[in-house]
Design a protein around this motif. Sequence first.
Motif, PDB file in Angstrom:
ATOM      1  N   PRO A  87      92.778 -76.410 -10.821  1.00 48.64           N
ATOM      2  CA  PRO A  87      91.868 -77.637 -11.046  1.00 48.64           C
ATOM      3  C   PRO A  87      92.367 -79.737 -10.222  1.00 48.64           C
ATOM      4  N   ALA A  88      93.765 -79.227  -9.805  1.00 47.64           N
ATOM      5  CA  ALA A  88      94.684 -80.092  -9.157  1.00 47.64           C
ATOM      6  C   ALA A  88      93.993 -80.191  -7.357  1.00 47.64           C
ATOM      7  N   PHE A  89      94.438 -79.140  -7.840  1.00 50.35           N
ATOM      8  CA  PHE A  89      94.333 -78.313  -6.424  1.00 50.35           C
ATOM      9  C   PHE A  89      92.821 -78.662  -5.521  1.00 50.35           C
ATOM     10  N   ALA A  90      91.995 -77.918  -5.890  1.00 49.69           N
ATOM     11  CA  ALA A  90      90.821 -77.684  -5.997  1.00 49.69           C
ATOM     12  C   ALA A  90      90.060 -79.127  -5.565  1.00 49.69           C
ATOM     13  N   PHE A  91      90.823 -80.448  -6.717  1.00 47.95           N
ATOM     14  CA  PHE A  91      90.006 -81.842  -6.520  1.00 47.95           C
ATOM     15  C   PHE A  91      90.875 -82.249  -5.665  1.00 47.95           C
ATOM     16  N   SER A  92      91.938 -82.626  -5.402  1.00 43.16           N
ATOM     17  CA  SER A  92      92.915 -83.835  -4.953  1.00 43.16           C
ATOM     18  C   SER A  92      92.953 -82.841  -3.230  1.00 43.16           C
ATOM     19  N   VAL A  93      93.626 -81.801  -3.087  1.00 44.13           N
ATOM     20  CA  VAL A  93      93.602 -81.111  -2.212  1.00 44.13           C
ATOM     21  C   VAL A  93      92.458 -80.748  -1.109  1.00 44.13           C
ATOM     22  N   LEU A  94      91.028 -79.931  -2.072  1.00 42.77           N
ATOM     23  CA  LEU A  94      90.237 -79.728  -1.532  1.00 42.77           C
ATOM     24  C   LEU A  94      89.324 -80.735  -1.074  1.00 42.77           C
ATOM     25  N   ARG A  95      89.180 -81.181  -2.101  1.00 44.08           N
ATOM     26  CA  ARG A  95      87.514 -82.221  -2.562  1.00 44.08           C
ATOM     27  C   ARG A  95      87.881 -83.019  -1.343  1.00 44.08           C
ATOM     28  N   LYS A  96      89.548 -84.242  -2.147  1.00 46.19           N
ATOM     29  CA  LYS A  96      89.149 -85.255  -1.842  1.00 46.19           C
ATOM     30  C   LYS A  96      89.848 -85.736  -0.211  1.00 46.19           C
ATOM     31  N   SER A  97      91.123 -83.998   0.197  1.00 48.77           N
ATOM     32  CA  SER A  97      91.822 -84.573   0.509  1.00 48.77           C
ATOM     33  C   SER A  97      93.590 -85.467   0.485  1.00 48.77           C
ATOM     34  N   ASP A  98      93.394 -85.895  -0.189  1.00 47.95           N
ATOM     35  CA  ASP A  98      94.792 -87.017  -0.416  1.00 47.95           C
ATOM     36  C   ASP A  98      96.066 -85.970  -0.681  1.00 47.95           C
ATOM     37  N   SER A  99      96.180 -84.620  -0.978  1.00 47.37           N
ATOM     38  CA  SER A  99      97.042 -84.882  -1.182  1.00 47.37           C
ATOM     39  C   SER A  99      97.465 -83.167  -0.307  1.00 47.37           C
ATOM     40  N   LEU A 100      98.031 -83.052   0.826  1.00 46.02           N
ATOM     41  CA  LEU A 100      98.725 -81.694   0.510  1.00 46.02           C
ATOM     42  C   LEU A 100      98.417 -80.182  -0.165  1.00 46.02           C
ATOM     43  N   LEU A 101      99.196 -80.657  -1.549  1.00 50.10           N
ATOM     44  CA  LEU A 101      99.594 -79.412  -2.314  1.00 50.10           C
ATOM     45  C   LEU A 101      99.412 -79.851  -3.071  1.00 50.10           C
ATOM     46  N   CYS A 102      99.461 -79.639  -4.297  1.00 52.61           N
ATOM     47  CA  CYS A 102      99.294 -78.977  -5.839  1.00 52.61           C
ATOM     48  C   CYS A 102     101.199 -79.049  -5.747  1.00 52.61           C
ATOM     49  N   LYS A 103     101.368 -79.210  -7.817  1.00 51.90           N
ATOM     50  CA  LYS A 103     103.126 -78.614  -8.357  1.00 51.90           C
ATOM     51  C   LYS A 103     102.813 -77.778  -7.639  1.00 51.90           C
ATOM     52  N   HIS A 104     101.981 -77.119  -8.486  1.00 53.06           N
ATOM     53  CA  HIS A 104     102.616 -75.444  -8.433  1.00 53.06           C
ATOM     54  C   HIS A 104     103.049 -74.724  -6.831  1.00 53.06           C
ATOM     55  N   LEU A 105     101.738 -75.286  -5.887  1.00 53.05           N
ATOM     56  CA  LEU A 105     101.766 -74.869  -5.423  1.00 53.05           C
ATOM     57  C   LEU A 105     103.210 -75.436  -4.117  1.00 53.05           C
ATOM     58  N   LEU A 106     103.327 -76.594  -4.412  1.00 52.32           N
ATOM     59  CA  LEU A 106     104.713 -76.800  -3.860  1.00 52.32           C
ATOM     60  C   LEU A 106     106.470 -76.543  -5.052  1.00 52.32           C
ATOM     61  N   ALA A 107     105.909 -75.919  -6.056  1.00 51.42           N
ATOM     62  CA  ALA A 107     107.283 -75.128  -6.531  1.00 51.42           C
ATOM     63  C   ALA A 107     106.864 -73.784  -6.407  1.00 51.42           C
ATOM     64  N   VAL A 108     106.280 -73.138  -6.115  1.00 43.64           N
ATOM     65  CA  VAL A 108     106.279 -71.500  -4.880  1.00 43.64           C
ATOM     66  C   VAL A 108     107.403 -71.811  -3.551  1.00 43.64           C
ATOM     67  N   TYR A 109     107.003 -72.642  -2.959  1.00 44.10           N
ATOM     68  CA  TYR A 109     107.854 -73.051  -1.911  1.00 44.10           C
ATOM     69  C   TYR A 109     109.098 -73.234  -2.363  1.00 44.10           C
ATOM     70  N   LEU A 110     109.542 -74.423  -2.875  1.00 47.56           N
ATOM     71  CA  LEU A 110     110.766 -75.083  -3.245  1.00 47.56           C
ATOM     72  C   LEU A 110     111.266 -73.660  -3.994  1.00 47.56           C
ATOM     73  N   SER A 111     110.949 -72.810  -4.855  1.00 47.88           N
ATOM     74  CA  SER A 111     111.367 -71.741  -5.069  1.00 47.88           C
ATOM     75  C   SER A 111     112.507 -70.446  -4.285  1.00 47.88           C
ATOM     76  N   ARG A 112     110.964 -70.555  -3.194  1.00 48.66           N
ATOM     77  CA  ARG A 112     111.329 -69.759  -2.556  1.00 48.66           C
ATOM     78  C   ARG A 112     112.111 -69.940  -1.081  1.00 48.66           C
ATOM     79  N   VAL A 113     112.800 -71.169  -1.561  1.00 48.14           N
ATOM     80  CA  VAL A 113     113.412 -71.908  -0.181  1.00 48.14           C
ATOM     81  C   VAL A 113     115.117 -72.409  -1.157  1.00 48.14           C
TER      82      VAL A 113
END
Length: 138
Positions: A87-113
């Motif tokens: 829900p945070a992605f839908a609200f903060s990233v898509l609807r409000k555009s006040d975040s680039l990524l949610c913590k889950h997606l950022l965690a994905v990128y960090l775990s890949r790194v």
Amino acid sequence: MATLPAVVEELLNEMAAAVRESARIPDEHLLSLKFIFGSSAIQALDLVDRKSITLISSPSGRCIYQVLGSSGKTYICLASCHYCSCPAFAFSVLRKSDSLLCKHLLAVYLSRVMRTCQQLSVSDKQLTEILTEKKQEA
């Protein structure tokens, strides 16, 4: 394919290079991460530390990331198009555009790194079931 803002791409690339060289992320990169993502950076790093990210792949070459969130719910992340089912992605990233990524997606990128993703191979049918199961819950 969607791309992250250049500053984020560059930071992730620098972090990956640092991990390859010294098996650790320098403090200045962690500070940059916190500057860009705020409290989401700490929450994402916590998810990585808890090994909450699983790369699920199928014989056809399709792959998704499954993230076990801090609430105990599992979310589907598609790194190729920067999407998360939370829900945070839908609200903060898509609807409000006040975040680039949610913590889950950022965690994905960090775990890949950091090369800490769990790996799971499933059949194409199982992958389809995982994706449609999540849709029906929403």
